[in-house]
Write a protein that holds these residues in place. Structure first.
Motif, PDB file in Angstrom:
ATOM      1  N   ARG A   1       0.733  -1.274   0.063  1.00 23.17           N
ATOM      2  CA  ARG A   1       0.099   0.119   0.046  1.00 23.17           C
ATOM      3  C   ARG A   1       0.747   1.196  -0.141  1.00 23.17           C
ATOM      4  O   ARG A   1       1.897   1.140   0.432  1.00 23.17           O
ATOM      5  CB  ARG A   1      -0.821  -0.025   1.324  1.00 23.17           C
ATOM      6  CG  ARG A   1      -2.018  -0.978   1.256  1.00 23.17           C
ATOM      7  CD  ARG A   1      -2.905  -0.949   2.350  1.00 23.17           C
ATOM      8  NE  ARG A   1      -4.209  -1.717   2.353  1.00 23.17           N
ATOM      9  CZ  ARG A   1      -4.787  -1.961   3.294  1.00 23.17           C
ATOM     10  NH1 ARG A   1      -4.526  -1.808   4.466  1.00 23.17           N
ATOM     11  NH2 ARG A   1      -5.752  -2.590   3.324  1.00 23.17           N
ATOM     12  N   PRO A   2       0.238   2.252  -0.430  1.00 21.61           N
ATOM     13  CA  PRO A   2       1.162   3.555  -0.437  1.00 21.61           C
ATOM     14  C   PRO A   2       1.519   4.106   0.985  1.00 21.61           C
ATOM     15  O   PRO A   2       0.474   3.984   1.787  1.00 21.61           O
ATOM     16  CB  PRO A   2       0.103   4.655  -1.348  1.00 21.61           C
ATOM     17  CG  PRO A   2      -1.224   3.948  -0.987  1.00 21.61           C
ATOM     18  CD  PRO A   2      -1.122   2.733  -0.699  1.00 21.61           C
ATOM     19  N   ARG A   3       2.473   4.659   0.917  1.00 16.61           N
ATOM     20  CA  ARG A   3       2.812   5.576   2.262  1.00 16.61           C
ATOM     21  C   ARG A   3       1.951   6.828   2.167  1.00 16.61           C
ATOM     22  O   ARG A   3       1.655   7.048   1.232  1.00 16.61           O
ATOM     23  CB  ARG A   3       4.303   6.216   2.114  1.00 16.61           C
ATOM     24  CG  ARG A   3       5.168   4.944   2.343  1.00 16.61           C
ATOM     25  CD  ARG A   3       6.711   5.705   2.270  1.00 16.61           C
ATOM     26  NE  ARG A   3       6.937   6.727   3.262  1.00 16.61           N
ATOM     27  CZ  ARG A   3       7.683   7.597   3.170  1.00 16.61           C
ATOM     28  NH1 ARG A   3       8.964   7.530   2.291  1.00 16.61           N
ATOM     29  NH2 ARG A   3       7.994   8.452   4.259  1.00 16.61           N
ATOM     30  N   ARG A   4       1.377   7.069   3.345  1.00 14.71           N
ATOM     31  CA  ARG A   4       0.767   8.390   3.538  1.00 14.71           C
ATOM     32  C   ARG A   4       0.793   9.168   4.948  1.00 14.71           C
ATOM     33  O   ARG A   4       1.230   8.325   5.754  1.00 14.71           O
ATOM     34  CB  ARG A   4      -0.495   8.442   2.885  1.00 14.71           C
ATOM     35  CG  ARG A   4      -1.519   7.546   3.474  1.00 14.71           C
ATOM     36  CD  ARG A   4      -2.996   7.799   2.824  1.00 14.71           C
ATOM     37  NE  ARG A   4      -3.824   6.913   3.542  1.00 14.71           N
ATOM     38  CZ  ARG A   4      -5.133   7.105   3.472  1.00 14.71           C
ATOM     39  NH1 ARG A   4      -5.769   7.456   2.457  1.00 14.71           N
ATOM     40  NH2 ARG A   4      -6.018   6.142   4.301  1.00 14.71           N
TER      41      ARG A   4
ATOM     42  N   ASP B   1       0.231   7.236   8.321  1.00 13.01           N
ATOM     43  CA  ASP B   1       0.232   5.740   7.851  1.00 13.01           C
ATOM     44  C   ASP B   1       0.587   4.774   9.107  1.00 13.01           C
ATOM     45  O   ASP B   1       1.320   5.190   9.964  1.00 13.01           O
ATOM     46  CB  ASP B   1       1.241   5.394   6.918  1.00 13.01           C
ATOM     47  CG  ASP B   1       0.744   4.301   5.889  1.00 13.01           C
ATOM     48  OD1 ASP B   1      -0.408   4.082   5.686  1.00 13.01           O
ATOM     49  OD2 ASP B   1       1.727   3.470   5.353  1.00 13.01           O
TER      50      ASP B   1
ATOM     51  N   ARG C   1      -7.865   3.179   1.351  1.00  9.26           N
ATOM     52  CA  ARG C   1      -6.780   2.633   1.472  1.00  9.26           C
ATOM     53  C   ARG C   1      -6.687   1.499   0.551  1.00  9.26           C
ATOM     54  O   ARG C   1      -6.872   0.264   0.838  1.00  9.26           O
ATOM     55  CB  ARG C   1      -6.824   1.946   2.772  1.00  9.26           C
ATOM     56  CG  ARG C   1      -6.455   2.997   4.029  1.00  9.26           C
ATOM     57  CD  ARG C   1      -5.974   2.251   5.410  1.00  9.26           C
ATOM     58  NE  ARG C   1      -4.685   1.550   5.208  1.00  9.26           N
ATOM     59  CZ  ARG C   1      -3.724   1.911   5.255  1.00  9.26           C
ATOM     60  NH1 ARG C   1      -3.383   3.104   5.203  1.00  9.26           N
ATOM     61  NH2 ARG C   1      -2.574   1.247   5.075  1.00  9.26           N
ATOM     62  N   LEU C   2      -6.302   1.812  -0.582  1.00 10.37           N
ATOM     63  CA  LEU C   2      -6.074   0.775  -1.593  1.00 10.37           C
ATOM     64  C   LEU C   2      -4.647   0.457  -1.757  1.00 10.37           C
ATOM     65  O   LEU C   2      -3.946   1.149  -1.214  1.00 10.37           O
ATOM     66  CB  LEU C   2      -6.358   1.523  -2.922  1.00 10.37           C
ATOM     67  CG  LEU C   2      -7.805   2.193  -3.366  1.00 10.37           C
ATOM     68  CD1 LEU C   2      -8.080   2.703  -4.764  1.00 10.37           C
ATOM     69  CD2 LEU C   2      -8.831   1.157  -3.069  1.00 10.37           C
ATOM     70  N   ASP C   3      -4.441  -0.735  -2.378  1.00 11.83           N
ATOM     71  CA  ASP C   3      -3.134  -1.546  -2.654  1.00 11.83           C
ATOM     72  C   ASP C   3      -2.644  -0.751  -3.800  1.00 11.83           C
ATOM     73  O   ASP C   3      -3.264  -0.138  -4.642  1.00 11.83           O
ATOM     74  CB  ASP C   3      -3.272  -2.825  -2.299  1.00 11.83           C
ATOM     75  CG  ASP C   3      -3.994  -3.548  -3.336  1.00 11.83           C
ATOM     76  OD1 ASP C   3      -4.475  -3.039  -4.538  1.00 11.83           O
ATOM     77  OD2 ASP C   3      -4.205  -4.706  -3.046  1.00 11.83           O
ATOM     78  N   VAL C   4      -1.349  -1.104  -4.301  1.00 15.12           N
ATOM     79  CA  VAL C   4      -0.710  -0.764  -5.436  1.00 15.12           C
ATOM     80  C   VAL C   4      -1.624  -1.188  -6.677  1.00 15.12           C
ATOM     81  O   VAL C   4      -1.566  -0.305  -7.546  1.00 15.12           O
ATOM     82  CB  VAL C   4       0.418  -1.193  -5.546  1.00 15.12           C
ATOM     83  CG1 VAL C   4       0.814  -2.736  -5.680  1.00 15.12           C
ATOM     84  CG2 VAL C   4       1.506  -0.495  -6.861  1.00 15.12           C
TER      85      VAL C   4
ATOM     86  N   ILE D   1      -4.492   1.205  -6.909  1.00 16.20           N
ATOM     87  CA  ILE D   1      -4.310   2.718  -7.184  1.00 16.20           C
ATOM     88  C   ILE D   1      -3.776   2.860  -8.814  1.00 16.20           C
ATOM     89  O   ILE D   1      -4.566   3.675  -9.627  1.00 16.20           O
ATOM     90  CB  ILE D   1      -3.082   3.231  -6.325  1.00 16.20           C
ATOM     91  CG1 ILE D   1      -3.771   3.395  -5.185  1.00 16.20           C
ATOM     92  CG2 ILE D   1      -2.494   4.395  -6.849  1.00 16.20           C
ATOM     93  CD1 ILE D   1      -2.712   3.645  -3.897  1.00 16.20           C
TER      94      ILE D   1
ATOM     95  N   PHE E   1       1.245   6.091  -6.984  1.00 19.84           N
ATOM     96  CA  PHE E   1       1.672   5.215  -5.750  1.00 19.84           C
ATOM     97  C   PHE E   1       2.710   5.100  -5.224  1.00 19.84           C
ATOM     98  O   PHE E   1       3.040   5.565  -3.763  1.00 19.84           O
ATOM     99  CB  PHE E   1       1.486   3.770  -6.392  1.00 19.84           C
ATOM    100  CG  PHE E   1       1.931   2.569  -5.391  1.00 19.84           C
ATOM    101  CD1 PHE E   1       1.035   2.233  -4.210  1.00 19.84           C
ATOM    102  CD2 PHE E   1       3.261   2.054  -5.290  1.00 19.84           C
ATOM    103  CE1 PHE E   1       1.582   1.295  -3.234  1.00 19.84           C
ATOM    104  CE2 PHE E   1       3.573   1.318  -4.614  1.00 19.84           C
ATOM    105  CZ  PHE E   1       2.907   0.787  -3.519  1.00 19.84           C
TER     106      PHE E   1
ATOM    107  N   HIS F   1       2.583  11.124  -1.908  1.00 22.38           N
ATOM    108  CA  HIS F   1       2.714  11.997  -0.688  1.00 22.38           C
ATOM    109  C   HIS F   1       3.449  12.952  -0.713  1.00 22.38           C
ATOM    110  O   HIS F   1       3.307  14.095   0.031  1.00 22.38           O
ATOM    111  CB  HIS F   1       2.998  11.015   0.431  1.00 22.38           C
ATOM    112  CG  HIS F   1       4.172  10.478   0.384  1.00 22.38           C
ATOM    113  ND1 HIS F   1       4.659   9.256  -0.600  1.00 22.38           N
ATOM    114  CD2 HIS F   1       5.507  10.602   0.969  1.00 22.38           C
ATOM    115  CE1 HIS F   1       5.969   8.981  -0.545  1.00 22.38           C
ATOM    116  NE2 HIS F   1       6.518   9.819   0.381  1.00 22.38           N
TER     117      HIS F   1
END
Lengths: 215, 215, 215
Positions: A203-206, A209, B32-35, B38, B82, B86
């Motif tokens: 999952r992406p950083r944000r 997190d 909260r999607l995964d790669v 996204i 992705f 941020h």
């Protein structure tokens, strides 16, 4: 789907049935749908990926719509979930295995169909993946959930890998039943390992997190 | 899309990339999607409008699916969002400009494609608008939001006006690159004025109007 | 839609207009959409079922998109709902009747179109039902609701029965205007009885059944 052998046809039909059963059970649990709604969600789950595939490949009318066996199995899976869904909870692991068979077979046969129709490698991978996960995506959108396949678990990734294996074997001159089953087996094993160990795609950083933000 | 000149092709590809980046960034923020999720949402945002256009125009397989450059740019935009989404928050204004370029080019080229294939004026306006705003609509439905384009801001209106300008110029015998750029510029300017002054399309009267009801 | 007689064409257009009006009114009530959003939702409600039908039947471009009268009536219904929707609340029963006419005509003409194009009985029933309820399903998904047709009321069931009647009459060698009107009347009556007595399709048993769980 272009299923040259009886074994592949059986696996394809098993996948359709498992997807319909699974999709309708999700619908039974998630929302107060009536019998029409549950069967419809089951049929969309089972047949939707193939419809999107055939739109993208200009192969209309969709194979999953033309063949009455697909329609009947999809409707049957939905009706069973409606009738005895509350008794099927303990069959979860079995349904997971059937669902993984469907995922694997749809990914590989979807990729082959794209290649057969003259599309490129990139298109074949995308179409294989969409064939495998498109139905579940439609299911979740209809019942008002963010599609599970976009959020968690290893579900699309095994399908992409299975489709890629099938395409790679094809490029090496290896096709027919062994290649199909081999590529599908790769997808199946990765999927079941993911289920067993509860693996997720990154999952992406944000900001913030690490906090739990699950709905 | 029927992009006769290198300049239009570049603008078209810029639009695809901007839509993918924008769509994927919305996905990163919203859920909260995964790669996979996204990148998928980014690709749907970038390519979805063109797919709907080509279904309506009976121009399957979709141009945005057949051309690997569209697929690669859309996937690339999603992957960048992705990986470093941020860090991109401060680039909001830049992305807005790129997005407006995509909106303008898609609206005009979508309308031209309808005319080229022999459809009427009404159909061409609708198709131009759908090409421009369809991807964002799919994006929002997938992530569980009421599509922003249906709710607020001047987003679809500039696309309709840009498509209409292109069609009007065409009817006057003015076409080619200058007409395309002129019509796209009209859309672009209206869109950017709308962003700058936070303009909205009219909303219906109803009981309790005037209260804030935003979710 | 293949409407051979002026009467059927009028009923078809009445259905389009009623669906657009109804869809746009639902949108006005449910969400703070702007004028573009409300007209768009109305048009999707009116035309969406026909588009899905024509994708499944490989009859692209969609008939509801090619014919400007469908587009104009759908847009007109949406604009009326936008302009004076707050005055139309008392017309609910009238709109219900018009909506039931649309449901009936779409189901029967959708089934006929499938038969005309050589599809089987099962496909014709499915296509007739989808033509009738597809637009409302798209409407609800776009405004973020679980489709009403999947949850409650007798809405899809009358459409299925009407489509089945049309197909059965056709198999008996009875076709033309009387068969069409007869089959549509069956659908219409069942739908209106359902509205009058607030009938629902059966729901699945599950834990805690009987509690109110409506959202």
């Amino acid at each position: 789907m272009s299923t040259a052998t009886p074994l592949l046809l059986v696996l394809d039909l098993v996948g359709i049935f498992a997807f319909a059963l699974n999709g309708a059970l999700v619908a039974v649990r998630a929302e107060r749908l009536d019998v029409f709604g549950i069967v419809t969600v089951g049929m969309f789950t089972a047949l939707g990926g193939g419809v999107i595939r055939d739109v993208l490949l200009d192969a209309l009318p969709p194979a999953t719509f033309v063949d009455w066996r697909y329609l009947a199995l999809a409707a049957g899976g939905g009706l069973i979930a409606f009738a005895v869904g509350h008794l099927l909870e303990r069959l979860g692991p079995t349904i997971n295995v059937l669902d993984a068979i469907g995922l694997s077979v749809f990914a590989v046969l979807g990729a082959y169909k794209a290649l057969d129709l003259g599309f490129g490698v990139l298109q074949a991978i995308i179409v294989g993946t969409i064939t495998a996960v498109g139905g579940g995506t439609i299911r979740d959108v209809i019942i008002g959930r963010v599609p599970a396949v976009l959020r968690s678990e290893l579900y699309a990734i095994p399908a992409m890998i299975g489709a890629s294996c099938a395409i790679a074997l094809n490029a090496l001159g290896i096709y027919g039943l062994p290649a199909t089953l081999g590529a599908a087996a790769v997808c199946f094993v990765i999927r079941m390992v993911g289920v067993r160990f509860d693996l997720n795609a990154p999952r992406p950083r944000r900001a913030g997190d690490g906090t739990v933000d699950d709905r």
